[in-house]
Design a protein around this motif. Structure first.
Motif, PDB file in Angstrom:
ATOM      1  N   LEU A   1      21.395 103.891  -2.326  1.00 16.04           N
ATOM      2  CA  LEU A   1      19.981 103.877  -2.710  1.00 16.04           C
ATOM      3  C   LEU A   1      19.532 102.442  -2.900  1.00 16.04           C
ATOM      4  O   LEU A   1      20.158 101.669  -3.636  1.00 16.04           O
ATOM      5  N   THR A   2      18.452 102.068  -2.234  1.00 14.20           N
ATOM      6  CA  THR A   2      17.904 100.713  -2.307  1.00 14.20           C
ATOM      7  C   THR A   2      16.591 100.737  -3.074  1.00 14.20           C
ATOM      8  O   THR A   2      15.705 101.541  -2.776  1.00 14.20           O
ATOM      9  N   ILE A   3      16.467  99.863  -4.076  1.00 14.88           N
ATOM     10  CA  ILE A   3      15.224  99.702  -4.841  1.00 14.88           C
ATOM     11  C   ILE A   3      14.547  98.418  -4.386  1.00 14.88           C
ATOM     12  O   ILE A   3      15.191  97.373  -4.257  1.00 14.88           O
ATOM     13  N   TYR A   4      13.242  98.476  -4.154  1.00 15.29           N
ATOM     14  CA  TYR A   4      12.491  97.326  -3.657  1.00 15.29           C
ATOM     15  C   TYR A   4      11.682  96.688  -4.781  1.00 15.29           C
ATOM     16  O   TYR A   4      11.137  97.394  -5.633  1.00 15.29           O
ATOM     17  N   GLY A   5      11.589  95.352  -4.737  1.00 11.80           N
ATOM     18  CA  GLY A   5      10.749  94.643  -5.697  1.00 11.80           C
ATOM     19  C   GLY A   5      11.542  93.887  -6.737  1.00 11.80           C
ATOM     20  O   GLY A   5      12.766  94.037  -6.851  1.00 11.80           O
ATOM     21  N   PRO A   6      10.851  93.067  -7.525  1.00 11.68           N
ATOM     22  CA  PRO A   6      11.523  92.231  -8.527  1.00 11.68           C
ATOM     23  C   PRO A   6      12.013  93.038  -9.725  1.00 11.68           C
ATOM     24  O   PRO A   6      11.565  94.164  -9.960  1.00 11.68           O
ATOM     25  N   LYS A   7      12.931  92.461 -10.480  1.00 13.08           N
ATOM     26  CA  LYS A   7      13.447  93.131 -11.679  1.00 13.08           C
ATOM     27  C   LYS A   7      12.359  93.267 -12.735  1.00 13.08           C
ATOM     28  O   LYS A   7      12.252  94.301 -13.394  1.00 13.08           O
ATOM     29  N   LYS A   8      11.558  92.215 -12.914  1.00 16.12           N
ATOM     30  CA  LYS A   8      10.447  92.276 -13.863  1.00 16.12           C
ATOM     31  C   LYS A   8       9.278  92.961 -13.180  1.00 16.12           C
ATOM     32  O   LYS A   8       8.723  92.431 -12.223  1.00 16.12           O
TER      33      LYS A   8
ATOM     34  N   PHE B   1      11.823 103.134  -3.486  1.00 10.47           N
ATOM     35  CA  PHE B   1      13.230 103.170  -3.075  1.00 10.47           C
ATOM     36  C   PHE B   1      13.394 103.924  -1.762  1.00 10.47           C
ATOM     37  O   PHE B   1      12.492 104.622  -1.295  1.00 10.47           O
ATOM     38  N   ASN B   2      14.566 103.787  -1.186  1.00 13.10           N
ATOM     39  CA  ASN B   2      15.005 104.585  -0.043  1.00 13.10           C
ATOM     40  C   ASN B   2      16.462 104.961  -0.230  1.00 13.10           C
ATOM     41  O   ASN B   2      17.226 104.226  -0.885  1.00 13.10           O
ATOM     42  N   ILE B   3      16.842 106.098   0.342  1.00 12.43           N
ATOM     43  CA  ILE B   3      18.236 106.518   0.400  1.00 12.43           C
ATOM     44  C   ILE B   3      18.693 106.393   1.840  1.00 12.43           C
ATOM     45  O   ILE B   3      18.002 106.849   2.763  1.00 12.43           O
ATOM     46  N   ASP B   4      19.839 105.768   2.033  1.00  7.13           N
ATOM     47  CA  ASP B   4      20.359 105.560   3.388  1.00  7.13           C
ATOM     48  C   ASP B   4      20.373 106.865   4.178  1.00  7.13           C
ATOM     49  O   ASP B   4      20.835 107.910   3.681  1.00  7.13           O
ATOM     50  N   ASP B   5      19.851 106.796   5.398  1.00  7.34           N
ATOM     51  CA  ASP B   5      19.914 107.898   6.371  1.00  7.34           C
ATOM     52  C   ASP B   5      19.108 109.127   5.958  1.00  7.34           C
ATOM     53  O   ASP B   5      19.278 110.204   6.552  1.00  7.34           O
ATOM     54  N   VAL B   6      18.223 108.996   4.962  1.00  6.06           N
ATOM     55  CA  VAL B   6      17.363 110.116   4.555  1.00  6.06           C
ATOM     56  C   VAL B   6      15.916 109.627   4.580  1.00  6.06           C
ATOM     57  O   VAL B   6      15.586 108.645   3.905  1.00  6.06           O
ATOM     58  N   HIS B   7      15.066 110.299   5.352  1.00  8.27           N
ATOM     59  CA  HIS B   7      13.671 109.876   5.421  1.00  8.27           C
ATOM     60  C   HIS B   7      12.989 110.129   4.071  1.00  8.27           C
ATOM     61  O   HIS B   7      13.256 111.151   3.417  1.00  8.27           O
ATOM     62  N   PRO B   8      12.104 109.218   3.637  1.00 11.42           N
ATOM     63  CA  PRO B   8      11.418 109.401   2.346  1.00 11.42           C
ATOM     64  C   PRO B   8      10.682 110.726   2.233  1.00 11.42           C
ATOM     65  O   PRO B   8      10.613 111.306   1.151  1.00 11.42           O
ATOM     66  N   HIS B   9      10.119 111.222   3.333  1.00 11.63           N
ATOM     67  CA  HIS B   9       9.431 112.514   3.276  1.00 11.63           C
ATOM     68  C   HIS B   9      10.399 113.644   2.979  1.00 11.63           C
ATOM     69  O   HIS B   9      10.057 114.597   2.271  1.00 11.63           O
ATOM     70  N   ASP B  10      11.624 113.525   3.486  1.00 13.74           N
ATOM     71  CA  ASP B  10      12.644 114.525   3.170  1.00 13.74           C
ATOM     72  C   ASP B  10      13.051 114.432   1.708  1.00 13.74           C
ATOM     73  O   ASP B  10      13.275 115.454   1.049  1.00 13.74           O
ATOM     74  N   VAL B  11      13.156 113.203   1.201  1.00 18.21           N
ATOM     75  CA  VAL B  11      13.452 113.016  -0.222  1.00 18.21           C
ATOM     76  C   VAL B  11      12.388 113.699  -1.074  1.00 18.21           C
ATOM     77  O   VAL B  11      12.693 114.469  -1.998  1.00 18.21           O
TER      78      VAL B  11
ATOM     79  N   ALA C   1       0.122 100.378   2.526  1.00 15.77           N
ATOM     80  CA  ALA C   1       0.602  98.992   2.498  1.00 15.77           C
ATOM     81  C   ALA C   1       1.486  98.740   3.713  1.00 15.77           C
ATOM     82  O   ALA C   1       2.633  98.309   3.596  1.00 15.77           O
ATOM     83  N   GLN C   2       0.964  99.005   4.910  1.00 12.77           N
ATOM     84  CA  GLN C   2       1.766  98.881   6.124  1.00 12.77           C
ATOM     85  C   GLN C   2       2.274  97.456   6.377  1.00 12.77           C
ATOM     86  O   GLN C   2       3.427  97.290   6.796  1.00 12.77           O
ATOM     87  N   PRO C   3       1.473  96.403   6.137  1.00  9.90           N
ATOM     88  CA  PRO C   3       2.031  95.054   6.306  1.00  9.90           C
ATOM     89  C   PRO C   3       3.232  94.799   5.391  1.00  9.90           C
ATOM     90  O   PRO C   3       4.191  94.129   5.799  1.00  9.90           O
ATOM     91  N   LEU C   4       3.197  95.345   4.182  1.00 12.43           N
ATOM     92  CA  LEU C   4       4.323  95.176   3.270  1.00 12.43           C
ATOM     93  C   LEU C   4       5.540  95.968   3.760  1.00 12.43           C
ATOM     94  O   LEU C   4       6.677  95.501   3.638  1.00 12.43           O
ATOM     95  N   MET C   5       5.306  97.167   4.302  1.00  8.53           N
ATOM     96  CA  MET C   5       6.421  97.933   4.868  1.00  8.53           C
ATOM     97  C   MET C   5       7.109  97.136   5.976  1.00  8.53           C
ATOM     98  O   MET C   5       8.342  97.095   6.070  1.00  8.53           O
ATOM     99  N   LYS C   6       6.297  96.490   6.817  1.00  3.84           N
ATOM    100  CA  LYS C   6       6.862  95.669   7.890  1.00  3.84           C
ATOM    101  C   LYS C   6       7.659  94.515   7.302  1.00  3.84           C
ATOM    102  O   LYS C   6       8.748  94.182   7.802  1.00  3.84           O
ATOM    103  N   TRP C   7       7.146  93.895   6.243  1.00  5.84           N
ATOM    104  CA  TRP C   7       7.857  92.790   5.583  1.00  5.84           C
ATOM    105  C   TRP C   7       9.182  93.270   5.008  1.00  5.84           C
ATOM    106  O   TRP C   7      10.193  92.557   5.057  1.00  5.84           O
ATOM    107  N   LEU C   8       9.195  94.505   4.476  1.00  3.47           N
ATOM    108  CA  LEU C   8      10.424  95.093   3.923  1.00  3.47           C
ATOM    109  C   LEU C   8      11.361  95.596   5.014  1.00  3.47           C
ATOM    110  O   LEU C   8      12.492  95.985   4.737  1.00  3.47           O
ATOM    111  N   ASN C   9      10.865  95.620   6.261  1.00  2.55           N
ATOM    112  CA  ASN C   9      11.634  96.109   7.405  1.00  2.55           C
ATOM    113  C   ASN C   9      11.947  97.595   7.285  1.00  2.55           C
ATOM    114  O   ASN C   9      13.045  98.051   7.596  1.00  2.55           O
ATOM    115  N   VAL C  10      10.964  98.359   6.809  1.00  3.19           N
ATOM    116  CA  VAL C  10      11.075  99.818   6.731  1.00  3.19           C
ATOM    117  C   VAL C  10       9.770 100.410   7.253  1.00  3.19           C
ATOM    118  O   VAL C  10       8.753  99.721   7.329  1.00  3.19           O
TER     119      VAL C  10
END
Length: 407
Positions: A320-327, A334-344, A362-371
């Protein structure tokens, strides 16, 4: 803050969804409404439904008092200098479009710059793209750090004497990043630019002081802060609003209409053409009363605690990957490896857990995150650590389910 007492005020939370207690973790999209707001709307429609400003009869006077009383509550809530600086709108999107269409088109030209960030909601990107096309201005982006935060050194480098507008969200609806608006505003002003703030994700969760921030415009929505849908507000410094032209024309916003020429009412009404969102404003006023009674500092502290707890629990889940700063604010994307967010989101919904999945406008941000998309859990004053535990258990279940499917 007594969260269980707060929860009692939200009727929608006391139900089952798909046979399970509702766990609502989608407040960044829209918050739930306390009984006080629901009753304020009901009272208006049952007891004094009428148009405002024009009538002298009793119901019209009551409606006008409620509508303008709500404007004063908004002014006080964000510490604006005057109610003349508070324009009621349909929400953040309309408010930002008003600034772009009225101020932007009149004050930008070839060679001028508009500066935003890649993390912006589409509502704070597309209006500026359109203005740039119409005026010949250039749209520039402040680069993000590896964790998605903003470094002021990058702001200093991006904003130049050619920059006329800087427009930044105070809190990211994806990363939860809390941006240094006061410092960015100081840099913008040093170069003669105006500072526009998207406050959609900050106003519901923390104390806002527009005078301390020294922003020139500030936009937010009622439905994300326990108020009704279809109502929001734009704050603008009076000296700027005075020189701006309306973008909607018709009843309510006029002073005198002749066959060839017309004149406008004074602030704030010149920007509120047509019958205004009366019930929405009254409901927003009731929401502000509720939030102030709970306490904005208490709300912020509670959400910060939940976000930390959620990240700690979710980090235990392998893959499981969490995006963004700690603060951050109370948003965990987040995303879970090999599971589409809609399925989650679908599996969680089967257990009565509501999260958001997609690109979150936030499509430009999704592109920046590479997701292509992410899942998002967002917390508010009515959420508990038990809600987080339910989410984590649901995510473990989701991961196990799809692991079995593809095994």
């Amino acid at each position: 803050m007594n969260v269980q007492e707060v929860r009692k005020q939200f009727p929608i939370l006391h139900q089952e969804v798909n046979g399970n207690p509702l766990v609502y973790l989608d407040s960044a999209a829209t918050s739930q409404k306390p009984i006080q707001v629901i009753e304020a709307l009901d009272d208006y429609y049952r007891r004094y439904n009428s148009n405002v400003h024009r009538g002298v009869h009793t119901l019209g006077t009551l409606a006008t008092d409620g509508y303008e009383g709500a404007r004063e509550k908004v002014r006080k809530f964000i510490n604006a200098n005057s109610t003349e600086e508070i324009i009621f709108t349909r929400g953040t999107t309309t408010a930002l479009n008003l600034v772009a269409s009225s101020y932007g088109r009149a004050n930008l030209g070839e060679g001028d710059e508009i500066v935003i960030t890649p993390m912006e909601h589409h509502s704070n990107i597309i209006p500026w793209q359109q203005v740039a096309k119409a005026t010949g201005a250039t749209l520039k982006y402040i680069p993000l750090q590896e964790d998605g935060s903003i470094d002021l050194a990058d702001v200093e480098e991006t904003v130049t004497p050619q920059t006329k507008i800087v427009s930044v969200m105070q809190v990211s609806n994806v990363l939860g990043a809390i941006n240094p608006i006061k410092e960015i505003a100081a840099i913008a002003h040093k170069h003669g630019a105006v500072m526009v703030v998207d406050g959609a994700q900050s106003t519901p969760h923390m104390k806002i002081d527009v005078q301390d921030l020294d922003c020139d415009f500030f936009a937010f929505s009622g439905h994300k802060m326990a108020g009704p849908t279809g109502i929001g507000a734009l704050y603008g410094k009076k000296k700027l609003l005075d020189n701006m032209e309306p973008i909607e024309f018709g009843g309510e916003m006029i002073d005198f209409v002749g066959l060839q020429e017309s004149t406008w009412k004074e602030l704030p009404w010149k920007f509120e053409g047509g019958t205004p969102i009366i019930a929405g404003a009254i409901g927003l006023g009731a929401a502000i009363d509720f939030l102030e009674e709970v306490g904005m500092d208490a709300i912020l502290a509670h959400e910060h605690e939940l976000a930390i707890y959620a990240m700690e629990r979710m980090s235990e889940i392998e893959g499981l990957t969490i995006y963004g700063p700690k603060k951050r604010a109370g948003v965990v994307t987040f995303n879970i490896d090999d599971v589409h967010p809609h399925d989650v989101a679908t599996v969680l919904d089967a257990d009565g857990i509501a999260v958001r999945a997609g690109h979150h406008c936030a499509q430009p941000l999704m592109k920046w995150l590479n997701v292509t998309a992410t899942a998002r859990a967002s917390f508010y004053l009515y959420n508990t650590k038990e809600d987080v535990d339910a989410l984590v258990n649901g995510l473990i279940k989701t991961k196990e389910y799809f692991g079995d499917v593809f095994r």
